[in-house]
Design an enzyme around this catalytic site. Structure first.
Site, PDB file in Angstrom:
ATOM      1  N   TYR A  96       0.860  -1.191   0.000  1.00 57.42           N
ATOM      2  CA  TYR A  96       0.000   0.000   0.000  1.00 57.42           C
ATOM      3  C   TYR A  96       0.893   1.235   0.000  1.00 57.42           C
ATOM      4  O   TYR A  96       1.855   1.324   0.775  1.00 57.42           O
ATOM      5  CB  TYR A  96      -0.893   0.039   1.253  1.00 57.42           C
ATOM      6  N   GLU A 129      -3.413   7.448  -4.224  1.00 55.28           N
ATOM      7  CA  GLU A 129      -3.246   6.151  -3.580  1.00 55.28           C
ATOM      8  C   GLU A 129      -2.968   5.072  -4.613  1.00 55.28           C
ATOM      9  O   GLU A 129      -3.610   5.034  -5.653  1.00 55.28           O
ATOM     10  CB  GLU A 129      -4.543   5.830  -2.833  1.00 55.28           C
TER      11      GLU A 129
END
Ligand code: GDP
Ligand code: MN
Length: 379
Positions: A101, A189
């Site tokens: 992530y 993201e």
């Protein structure tokens, strides 16, 4: 304004962040064609603005162009979390060794940017944060200094990226920070950022949220908005430059100025009522804009009463009153209006309202109390 994965990836690519090869398809035939071009297994990815598409069946791995066509024809008719799938991103399937992530967002308390990384990527990052917060690493970026390479190196160490990929990770972080700054985003993201079995870093998913207040600096982004996820009233309000946010109560509020709108909502709550929306018509609104705002509120079936609270400065009370009169001459409604006008051209405004037999109040307290009482009367 939230961008689709395919739009986010276009920006990633422009900023030299590696992404899988692929294109957008809106028919099964196109999906087949793209799969043929890519010449290998492909992933079909539903372009809907919801999280967790993978878990909801929005991501399908297929082996052949024929299969791509079959699966595409299935997904294209479906709904994911109630949003119809109209387009698919067809991409070469990537062999994944690890899912990471990696994201950047605003830390409002510090007034800085937060870079967030975790070796537990792919899945819901909120879940990781809840169950094992020690697996999430953060670096704060001073906006004057920007992201420094030592910070990226620190994150690379924290999430145990193999040393031979540090250089690519640092470059990628720098590029993502450029996307973050240049597009005026509130979030960028990559989840997952993958290490492929071929030992390369690649953005397999992408999410970008642009700060709506900075959109005037990005005319090129205006046609990228997908309005299918917002309340229809919100898209309509945008056309008239009204700040409108739908809420769950039943008292529609029409106010000039964000601060006054907040205060009005507070006083409604204080009197035991629930606002149906936040609506700021802005300074100097003319009767057209007032009429548009009222039409929008009246189109919301949840609205049972309308409270209008205007503090006339640049905004003229008579203009507002004319807007109200205009709306009521166009739309037949039995929704009660309670109107409080003070300030510039108040007398003229009140005269127009009195001629139209509209309910007025002299103070905000009185107006809110009346609106709340009425909202409870009308089922
Ligand atoms: P999301 O569920 O909406 O976040 O969609 P993602 O694009 O993040 O995809 C969800 C998951 O699907 C990823 O975490 C991967 O595990 C898997 N996935 C997506 N693309 C590929 C691919 O090209 N190859 C493989 N093996 N898995 C993929
Ligand atoms: Mn994802």
């Amino acid at each position: 304004m939230r961008l689709h994965e395919y739009q986010s990836k276009e920006f990633f690519s422009n900023f030299h962040i590696p992404i899988p090869r692929g294109r957008l398809a809106s028919t099964p035939e196109e999906a087949k064609l793209i799969a043929e071009e890519l010449n290998g297994p492909v992933v079909l990815k539903a372009q809907v603005l919801v999280g967790g598409r993978g878990k909801s069946g929005g991501i399908r791995l297929v082996k052949s162009p024929e299969e791509a066509k079959d699966e595409a024809s299935k997904i294209l008719g479906e709904r994911i979390k109630d949003i119809p799938v109209r387009r698919l991103l067809v991409e070469e399937a990537v062999n994944i060794q690890q899912e990471i992530y990696f994201g950047m967002t605003i830390d409002r308390k510090k007034g800085e940017t937060l870079v967030i990384a975790s070796a537990e990527g792919g899945v819901d990052i909120e879940e990781v944060a809840r169950l094992s917060p020690e697996k999430i690493f953060k670096e704060s970026i001073n906006p004057l200094l920007g992201l420094r390479d030592f910070q990226s190196r620190k994150l690379a160490t924290d999430i145990e990226i193999p040393r031979d990929l540090w250089r690519s990770f640092i470059t990628l972080a720098r590029n993502l920070y450029s996307v973050y700054c240049q597009l005026d985003t509130t979030l960028v993201e990559i989840n997952p950022l993958v290490i492929t079995t071929g030992k390369r870093l690649m953005a397999l998913d992408g999410k970008i949220i642009i700060d709506d207040n900075a959109l005037f600096r990005h005319p090129e982004l205006l046609d990228k908005r997908d309005t299918s996820i917002e309340a229809p009233q919100e898209s309509e309000a945008r056309k008239f430059c009204l700040s409108y946010i739908k809420l769950n109560g039943n008292i529609g509020c029409l106010v000039n100025g964000a601060g006054l709108a907040m205060a009005t909502m507070d006083i409604i709550k204080h009197n035991g009522g629930q606002p149906a929306n936040f609506l700021d018509i802005g300074g100097g609104a003319n009767s057209e804009k007032v009429a548009a705002a009222l039409r929008i509120m009246l189109s919301d079936p949840q609205v049972k009463t309308i409270l209008i609270n205007i503090f006339g400065g640049i905004t003229r009370c008579d203009e507002v009153a004319m807007g109200i009169r205009q709306t009521l001459s166009e739309i037949e409604t039995n929704i009660p209006f309670i109107i409080r006008l003070v300030g510039t051209n108040e007398t003229e405004g009140k005269r127009i309202l009195a001629d139209a037999n509209l309910l007025t109040a002299d103070t905000l307290h009185e107006a809110a109390a009346k609106a709340v009482a009425l909202s409870k009367e009308s089922r």
